[in-house]
Design an enzyme around this catalytic site. Sequence first.
Site, PDB file in Angstrom:
ATOM      1  N   GLU A 262     -39.262   2.885   0.758  1.00  0.00           N
ATOM      2  CA  GLU A 262     -39.658   4.190   0.854  1.00  0.00           C
ATOM      3  C   GLU A 262     -39.783   4.657  -0.709  1.00  0.00           C
ATOM      4  O   GLU A 262     -40.649   5.614  -0.930  1.00  0.00           O
ATOM      5  CB  GLU A 262     -38.494   5.138   1.255  1.00  0.00           C
ATOM      6  CG  GLU A 262     -38.967   6.544   1.610  1.00  0.00           C
ATOM      7  CD  GLU A 262     -37.862   7.396   2.352  1.00  0.00           C
ATOM      8  OE1 GLU A 262     -38.502   7.994   3.466  1.00  0.00           O
ATOM      9  OE2 GLU A 262     -36.734   7.388   2.045  1.00  0.00           O
ATOM     10  N   HIS A 288     -32.703 -20.121  11.890  1.00  0.00           N
ATOM     11  CA  HIS A 288     -33.333 -20.643  13.011  1.00  0.00           C
ATOM     12  C   HIS A 288     -34.389 -19.735  13.679  1.00  0.00           C
ATOM     13  O   HIS A 288     -34.553 -19.763  14.757  1.00  0.00           O
ATOM     14  CB  HIS A 288     -32.049 -20.609  13.876  1.00  0.00           C
ATOM     15  CG  HIS A 288     -30.907 -21.675  13.691  1.00  0.00           C
ATOM     16  ND1 HIS A 288     -30.674 -22.750  13.803  1.00  0.00           N
ATOM     17  CD2 HIS A 288     -29.656 -21.183  12.631  1.00  0.00           C
ATOM     18  CE1 HIS A 288     -29.843 -23.648  13.305  1.00  0.00           C
ATOM     19  NE2 HIS A 288     -29.185 -22.506  12.587  1.00  0.00           N
ATOM     20  N   LYS A 403     -43.718  14.237   9.200  1.00  0.00           N
ATOM     21  CA  LYS A 403     -43.039  15.260   9.735  1.00  0.00           C
ATOM     22  C   LYS A 403     -43.746  16.745  10.004  1.00  0.00           C
ATOM     23  O   LYS A 403     -43.282  17.333  10.909  1.00  0.00           O
ATOM     24  CB  LYS A 403     -42.003  15.768   8.785  1.00  0.00           C
ATOM     25  CG  LYS A 403     -40.926  14.585   8.332  1.00  0.00           C
ATOM     26  CD  LYS A 403     -40.099  15.023   7.151  1.00  0.00           C
ATOM     27  CE  LYS A 403     -39.026  13.998   6.971  1.00  0.00           C
ATOM     28  NZ  LYS A 403     -38.234  14.339   5.555  1.00  0.00           N
TER      29      LYS A 403
END
Length: 412
Positions: A262, A288, A403
Site C-alpha cells: 500500500e 513444498h 471506496k
Amino acid sequence: MLRYTNHFETKTLDPFTLEKGFEAVRYEAVSGDVGYYHLPLSSQPLVKELEELRDVLDRRFNTIAIIGIGGSSLGIKAIERLLRPNTPNAKKLIYLENSDPISIMSEMKQIDKFRTLFVVISKSGGTVETLSIFKRLIVSFELPLENSDQIYIVSDDASPLAHFADEYHLRRFVIPSNVGGRFSVLSAVGMVPLTLAGFDTGSILRGAQTFLEQFWNREEDHMLQKAAFYVTHSDQYPMNVLFAYSDTFEEFGKWVVQIWGESLGKRNRVGGRVGLTPISLIGSVDQHSFLQLIMEGPLNKTVTFMHIEHSEEHLMIPELSLKYLEKSDFVNGKSFNDLINAQCHATMQSVLQSGVSVDEIAWKQIDEASVGELILYYELLTSLSGALLEINTYDQPGVEVGKKILGTYFNR
C-alpha cells in the site's frame, strides 16, 4: 537483538543514493510531517496510563474484541502471534475485520457479552467494514452506549468516530493526525488492546526506540543498502519475498504485505507506475510450493530469509528408526529448532547458488524488544524505499477510488 546480513552485491551501490534516502527520512522525522518516527517515545506515557487502567479491567474482562481492519488490526495480530507463546496468560483477543458474514458470525459466537471489552479502531473514523460490524455488535449484544465502560474508541481526534465517542461519553484514544494507519501499530492502535490484554508493550517501544537511535547514528546502514538495491534494481527484481521460518511469523508477513504494497505501489512524480510487490511465505511449508518458482522460474525476485536461532521450545526428534523410513534418520536426536534452521540455511544457500539476490534476518530469540525492533525496521525500510522511488509513501489514492465506487452501489 536481530542480526541483518545482505548477501547481495553492495559495492556497486551509488553512495549518493544511500545519502539521498537517509536525508529524506531524516527530513520527514524532523519536520514532523510523518509521525510514526516519534511513537516509540510518545506512546510511553500512554502505556503507563493503560497499565494502571488494566488493573481495574482485569477484574471484569477476560476478552478484548478488536473491531478494525487493515492498519487497525494487522499490526496487532502480528505482535500478538509473535508474543503469545511467551505471554500465555494474556487476555484473549478476538478480531472482527472483514465484512464476510461467515467470519463475523464465527467470531461473535466466541464473545461473552459480560466479559468482553470492545475496542473500535479506525483512523478515518469512517471505515465501512468497521462501522457496519460495530452496529451489528450493538444490536446483537444489546450494548448500551451512553457512558459505557465496555466500549473504547481509537481514532483520529477530529474523525466522525471521535465525535460519536464524545457524544456518548465513551473513553477514546487518539491516533496522531500525522501517523498513517499502516504505520500506526505503535500508537494507541496497538498499544491500547495489547497493553490491556497484558502484553509488555513498554519493552516493545523501548526496543523500537533503541533501533531507531541506532539508525539515526548510522549504525544500521545495511537498511540503506537494501532499500537502494531494491529501488535501483526494481525493473529487474520487482518482487520481494519474505521467507520466514516459523509459523509465528504468518501474521507479521501479512502486515509486511500491507505496509509494503500500500505504501510503494504508486505513481511517481512524473506519473509513471512504480512499486515493489511483496510476497509472504512460511518455511519450511512453502518449500513444498513456492520454492520451485524461486529456484527455476524467472529471476525477478529478491528473497529475505528470516529465522529464529534459539527457540523456547526444546522439542526433540526421537531416536526412532522405522522400517522403510530410514531415509530421514539423519535428523534423529536433533531438535525441531535445529531442523527448521538447517532447512532455512540449506534453502538460502540453494537460492543463492541459483543466482537470486538474498538477505537474511536472524532472531537471537523472540522477545518484546526484538519485536519492536523489527516493526521499526520494516517501517524505516518502507520509508527509505518510497523516498528513493520519489513517491508519496503515506497516501493510498488507488484505494480511495474503490471506496468511492462502493458508495454508488447503494445509492442507485
